[in-house]
Design an enzyme around this catalytic site. Structure first.
Site, PDB file in Angstrom:
ATOM      1  N   SER A  87       0.829  -1.225   0.000  1.00 58.03           N
ATOM      2  CA  SER A  87       0.000   0.000   0.000  1.00 58.03           C
ATOM      3  C   SER A  87       0.857   1.266   0.000  1.00 58.03           C
ATOM      4  O   SER A  87       1.576   1.512  -0.957  1.00 58.03           O
ATOM      5  CB  SER A  87      -0.963  -0.011   1.193  1.00 58.03           C
ATOM      6  N   HIS A  89      -3.083  -1.740  -4.425  1.00 49.78           N
ATOM      7  CA  HIS A  89      -4.551  -1.792  -4.447  1.00 49.78           C
ATOM      8  C   HIS A  89      -5.093  -0.374  -4.329  1.00 49.78           C
ATOM      9  O   HIS A  89      -4.356   0.546  -3.956  1.00 49.78           O
ATOM     10  CB  HIS A  89      -5.062  -2.679  -3.299  1.00 49.78           C
TER      11      HIS A  89
END
Lengths: 254, 82
Positions: free
Chosen positions: A128, A151
């Site tokens: 992330s 993501h």
């Protein structure tokens, strides 16, 4: 007891504090008194090592079961490294599950804008918001077994206006995408494709990129561990020495 | 504030299990120590925060060591400045 305490204390500076000195029993007063006494030869290092582990903690303090790296610890360290003449280079070791977008981007920007050589090393995971931090260094390494999860940013909590929230999220995501694309060799289209892929992650859309794939996509420069990372940092330090002189000021023509 | 993490929010914000022990942060020269207070005078080192890798080799900063808080005295906590 008190007498003994002072006697021992008084003897401390004279006693050779070598590695052969018997380690004091845990919890003993002697152990306490030795705090601050250098027992190892002070091998001066000219490389700083900054570890970013667990959650990157920013504007909110997370519950104590989370292991965190706080930006108020990292940012002053980077400032110190930048302005200290004895520090020639910085190694950033990452094993993070992500965290606060702003804190992560702040750290990434700090690393990216340093004038001293920086090398980042992803061990275990750089997920992330760890992705921008991982690509921020002048050269980046990833361990072969390490992974990076790419993501979309998620919003939790109350959503009052859907279009406005969507717009806001898009902008937050844009900051991350822009930084990663600007500081690595991955193309924007490729990064967005990895980010929006379905069927790879059970709980989310996105991709888990393994070490070798991260290099193949151009996200990370090379596969390697601590040895390669330190060697590369040393090479960059040597290449940057002597420090570049400030160029002669050119007259500014308005 | 937005969290961008792979840890699910329910896990991230879960209430801590069991009695949580408070951890306080103290500065010792150039390093920072996270310590767990044992009583008003003593604390156990939980974590060392320092960018200097050599600090992690110094026995006096090893996690598990017990420190005693003292009024400022002649014992210097600072790392060698040179």
């Amino acid at each position: 007891m008190n007498q003994q305490h002072w006697t021992r204390d008084g003897e401390l500076p004279a006693a050779p504090a070598g590695p052969e000195a018997a380690p004091p029993a845990p919890g003993s007063l002697q152990a306490l008194e030795r705090v601050g006494q250098t027992q190892l030869p002070d091998a001066d290092t000219d490389l700083y090592c900054i570890t970013i582990i667990g959650q990157i903690e920013g504007h909110l303090v997370l519950p104590p079961q989370n292991k965190t790296t706080k930006y108020e610890h990292i940012i002053p360290q980077l400032v110190a490294a930048e302005q200290n003449d004895k520090i020639k280079g910085v190694l950033v070791v990452l094993n993070t599950v992500g965290g606060d977008v702003e804190a992560g981007l702040a750290i990434a920007e700090m690393i990216a804008t340093m004038t001293k050589p920086t090398v980042t090393l992803v061990l275990g995971g750089g997920h992330s918001i760890g992705v921008p931090v991982a690509v921020a260094g002048r050269y980046s390494f990833i361990a072969e077994s390490a992974t990076m999860t790419i993501h979309p940013i998620r919003l939790t909590g109350m959503v009052i206006g859907a279009p406005a929230s969507w717009e806001y999220l898009e902008r937050m995501q844009e900051r991350v995408v822009r930084f990663v694309v600007d500081h690595s060799k991955i193309s924007e289209a490729q990064f967005r494709e990895l980010m929006m892929k379905t069927g790879e992650l059970a709980r989310d859309i996105g991709t888990t990129v393994m070490g070798k794939d991260a290099v193949r996509y151009g996200l990370i420069d090379d596969i390697g561990g601590i040895g390669k990372a330190l060697a590369k940092l040393r090479e960059l330090v040597d290449a940057s020495a002597p420090p570049p002189q400030t160029p002669p000021q050119k007259p500014v023509i308005q | 504030m937005i969290l961008y993490t792979i840890v699910p929010p329910d896990q991230l914000w879960a209430a801590p299990v069991g009695p949580s022990s408070p951890v306080m942060e103290i500065a010792a020269g150039t390093v920072r120590l996270l310590v767990q207070p044992l009583d008003p005078r003593r604390a156990r080192i939980v974590r060392l925060i320092s960018p200097n890798p050599n600090d992690f080799l110094r026995p006096q900063f090893q996690p598990g060591r017990i420190l005693e808080f003292r009024v400022f005295s002649h014992v210097s906590l600072s790392s060698p400045q040179a």
